[in-house]
Write a protein that holds these residues in place. Structure first.
Motif, PDB file in Angstrom:
ATOM      1  N   SER A 146    -113.904 -45.838 127.720  1.00  0.00           N
ATOM      2  CA  SER A 146    -113.743 -44.441 128.125  1.00  0.00           C
ATOM      3  C   SER A 146    -112.285 -44.031 128.255  1.00  0.00           C
ATOM      4  CB  SER A 146    -114.471 -44.195 129.452  1.00  0.00           C
ATOM      5  OG  SER A 146    -115.829 -44.560 129.366  1.00  0.00           O
ATOM      6  N   LEU A 147    -111.433 -44.940 128.733  1.00  0.00           N
ATOM      7  CA  LEU A 147    -110.015 -44.629 128.924  1.00  0.00           C
ATOM      8  C   LEU A 147    -109.144 -45.209 127.810  1.00  0.00           C
ATOM      9  CD1 LEU A 147    -109.798 -45.228 132.783  1.00  0.00           C
ATOM     10  CD2 LEU A 147    -109.769 -43.033 131.587  1.00  0.00           C
ATOM     11  N   ALA A 148    -109.753 -45.558 126.689  1.00  0.00           N
ATOM     12  CA  ALA A 148    -108.999 -46.158 125.586  1.00  0.00           C
ATOM     13  C   ALA A 148    -107.965 -45.191 125.002  1.00  0.00           C
ATOM     14  CB  ALA A 148    -109.955 -46.619 124.487  1.00  0.00           C
ATOM     15  N   GLY A 149    -108.166 -43.885 125.177  1.00  0.00           N
ATOM     16  CA  GLY A 149    -107.205 -42.916 124.670  1.00  0.00           C
ATOM     17  C   GLY A 149    -106.174 -42.491 125.687  1.00  0.00           C
ATOM     18  N   ASP A 150    -106.195 -43.111 126.859  1.00  0.00           N
ATOM     19  CA  ASP A 150    -105.290 -42.766 127.953  1.00  0.00           C
ATOM     20  C   ASP A 150    -104.386 -43.958 128.252  1.00  0.00           C
ATOM     21  OD1 ASP A 150    -104.136 -41.414 130.070  1.00  0.00           O
ATOM     22  OD2 ASP A 150    -106.043 -40.946 131.071  1.00  0.00           O
ATOM     23  N   LYS A 151    -103.431 -43.773 129.140  1.00  0.00           N
ATOM     24  CA  LYS A 151    -102.558 -44.860 129.574  1.00  0.00           C
ATOM     25  C   LYS A 151    -102.793 -45.099 131.054  1.00  0.00           C
ATOM     26  CE  LYS A 151     -97.765 -46.432 129.857  1.00  0.00           C
ATOM     27  NZ  LYS A 151     -96.345 -46.119 129.541  1.00  0.00           N
ATOM     28  N   VAL A 152    -103.429 -46.224 131.367  1.00  0.00           N
ATOM     29  CA  VAL A 152    -103.675 -46.592 132.761  1.00  0.00           C
ATOM     30  C   VAL A 152    -102.378 -47.154 133.346  1.00  0.00           C
ATOM     31  CG1 VAL A 152    -104.982 -48.096 134.310  1.00  0.00           C
ATOM     32  CG2 VAL A 152    -106.102 -47.051 132.333  1.00  0.00           C
ATOM     33  N   THR A 153    -102.016 -46.680 134.530  1.00  0.00           N
ATOM     34  CA  THR A 153    -100.769 -47.116 135.153  1.00  0.00           C
ATOM     35  C   THR A 153    -100.993 -47.981 136.389  1.00  0.00           C
ATOM     36  OG1 THR A 153    -100.695 -45.041 136.409  1.00  0.00           O
ATOM     37  CG2 THR A 153     -99.469 -45.126 134.331  1.00  0.00           C
ATOM     38  N   ARG A 154    -102.187 -47.841 136.994  1.00  0.00           N
ATOM     39  CA  ARG A 154    -102.432 -48.619 138.225  1.00  0.00           C
ATOM     40  C   ARG A 154    -103.931 -48.758 138.459  1.00  0.00           C
ATOM     41  NH1 ARG A 154    -101.470 -47.785 144.375  1.00  0.00           N
ATOM     42  NH2 ARG A 154    -100.282 -49.635 144.965  1.00  0.00           N
ATOM     43  N   VAL A 155    -104.326 -49.942 138.909  1.00  0.00           N
ATOM     44  CA  VAL A 155    -105.704 -50.198 139.331  1.00  0.00           C
ATOM     45  C   VAL A 155    -105.631 -50.797 140.731  1.00  0.00           C
ATOM     46  CG1 VAL A 155    -107.862 -51.393 138.860  1.00  0.00           C
ATOM     47  CG2 VAL A 155    -106.441 -50.608 136.954  1.00  0.00           C
ATOM     48  N   LEU A 156    -106.326 -50.180 141.664  1.00  0.00           N
ATOM     49  CA  LEU A 156    -106.299 -50.596 143.061  1.00  0.00           C
ATOM     50  C   LEU A 156    -107.730 -50.703 143.533  1.00  0.00           C
ATOM     51  CD1 LEU A 156    -104.463 -50.825 145.734  1.00  0.00           C
ATOM     52  CD2 LEU A 156    -104.990 -48.417 146.042  1.00  0.00           C
ATOM     53  N   GLY A 157    -108.149 -51.891 143.992  1.00  0.00           N
ATOM     54  CA  GLY A 157    -109.568 -52.004 144.290  1.00  0.00           C
ATOM     55  C   GLY A 157    -109.932 -52.948 145.408  1.00  0.00           C
TER      56      GLY A 157
END
Length: 438
Positions: A146-157
């Motif tokens: 789903s986010l393959a066309g975006d740039k993820v900058t942070r994952v917090l979980g």
């Protein structure tokens, strides 16, 4: 409909038994969604006479897991036995013998995921593992599709239900760590040996998987800085409440910009698991008991949060069946899903370069000049103080300092100096603080 899709299940514990139950209970719906019936071809177990949550026909049970995956007529192997071996050998054999694989094995993926991906690529088969992180919560598919066309900058979980339950009880009931752990064990949220959970090993494996997908780079569990919650005290929980915060065990993966040769700026990955204070206004602060949640930040989509039950037989089996449907559809159409994406090949930076704020509790002598000396120690290592307060008097005097953002290395050097000062009796607590500065 087409010929039946033959499925082998490895393991019939809490998750495997629920996979078997759902395969049988939802057989008609699964057939309609896939376009072919699903046939349970075999279930590999350690002992044939062990008690099980579901009844499995005796002719389907086998203790020869390798023989089952090497039969040659199996279309999909579901691996839910966990651990490194024999799971790795069984998955590799399944792929070599023409089966696609659905697994929930976070430890193996975090240790040796590239080997599994390469075997799947060579065999032209799928490797799916949504159930490996956060149970029923769909988080891996959004990251890699789903986010393959975006740039993820942070994952917090919050990706471990056991530790979240313990910390929640310490916050809401004022329990100590040992008391909260005993309650978690009594309710079935914690194992008899809770080490993997409370010392952060489980969360570190999941953090490695999340970082690999989010940042298109190979990250292993060994790359993840790991701290558990066994040293968190009731006093820490009270201090967090006084700050309008709550303590959570967080898995954090983020992009960092580093200075390269000739002033060139490179992007690197920082991955860490540790307890931290977060403001009660943060969405993750409201995640209670054994639930999980993952907060994703990206350039175009902004902030997204995924929330739900992060463990348990039925929730995890739900994620397994979701992958099974996708893999089965691909199998019928002669296609494959998304494989490994590690093109970015970003470096993983050490924990010393991670930047955050800190809550430091310091037992000090109650006399003039102490505050100035402590402030000088912080300033000497480039750590700016946001707030400071004194609690208690005389022999019970304590300074509680909250810093502005600094690197972990700067804070470690500050704490080392504080512990060597004559006016400091002890540095009793060092806790990271995540979230926007107030």
């Amino acid at each position: 409909m087409s010929n039946p899709l033959k499925v082998a299940v490895l393991g019939c514990g809490s998750v495997g038994s629920q996979v078997v139950r759902l395969l049988r209970a939802q057989a008609d719906d699964l057939a309609a969604r896939i376009g072919a019936p699903v046939e349970l071809a075999g279930v590999a177990v350690r002992r044939l006479d062990a008690p099980r949550e579901v009844d499995v026909p005796a002719e389907l049970l086998t203790t020869d897991a390798m023989g089952l995956v090497c039969r040659g007529d199996i279309d999909v192997v579901v691996e839910v036995i966990g651990g490194i071996e024999p799971a790795r050998s069984l998955i590799l054999a399944a792929l070599e013998n023409g089966a696609s694989v659905v697994t929930a094995n976070k430890a193996l993926l975090a240790e040796d995921g590239p080997t599994l991906y390469e075997a799947a690529d060579k065999a032209g088969r799928d490797l799916y593992y949504e159930a490996a992180v956060a149970g029923a919560i769909p988080i891996l598919r959004p990251l890699r599709e789903s986010l393959a066309g975006d740039k993820v900058t942070r994952v917090l979980g919050i990706v471990n239900g056991t530790t979240n339950f313990i910390l929640d009880r310490m916050d809401t009931a004022g329990s100590g760590f040992d008391e909260a752990l005993e309650e978690a064990q009594a309710l079935g949220y914690a194992e008899a040996d809770p080490t993997a959970d409370v010392e952060g090993f489980d969360a570190a494996a999941k953090a490695a998987i999340l970082a690999s997908l989010a940042f298109h780079s190979r990250v292993t569990a060994a790359d993840v800085h790991r701290e558990g919650i066994s040293e968190v005290t009731a006093g820490d929980a009270r201090s967090a409440r006084d700050m309008g915060s709550v303590i959570k065990l967080l898995a954090i993966a983020e992009l960092r910009t580093t200075e390269g040769e000739g002033g060139h700026r490179d992007e690197a990955v920082c991955v860490r698991v540790h307890p931290a204070m977060i403001p009660r206004s943060h969405p993750l602060a409201s995640v209670r008991e054994a639930y999980n949640a993952v907060f994703v930040e990206s350039e175009a989509a902004g902030q997204l949060m995924f929330y739900g039950p992060g463990a348990g037989g039925a929730p995890t089996a739900s994620a397994v069946l979701g992958d099974l449907v996708t893999v089965a559809r691909n199998h019928r159409q002669g296609t494959r899903g998304v494989g490994e994406s590690a093109y970015a090949d970003r470096t993983v930076v050490p924990m010393g370069e991670a930047r955050t704020r800190y809550h430091v509790a310091i037992d000090v002598d109650d006399r003039a000049g102490v505050l100035a000396a402590v402030a000088t120690a912080f300033a000497g290592h480039g750590v700016s103080i946001q707030t400071v307060r004194q609690e208690g008097r005389d022999d019970d005097a304590q300074l509680v300092v909250v810093s502005h953002e600094a690197t972990d290395a700067q804070l470690a050097a500050t704490v080392e100096e504080l512990r060597g000062m004559d006016i400091v009796r002890d540095v009793t607590s060092v806790m990271r603080v995540e979230g926007t500065e107030e």
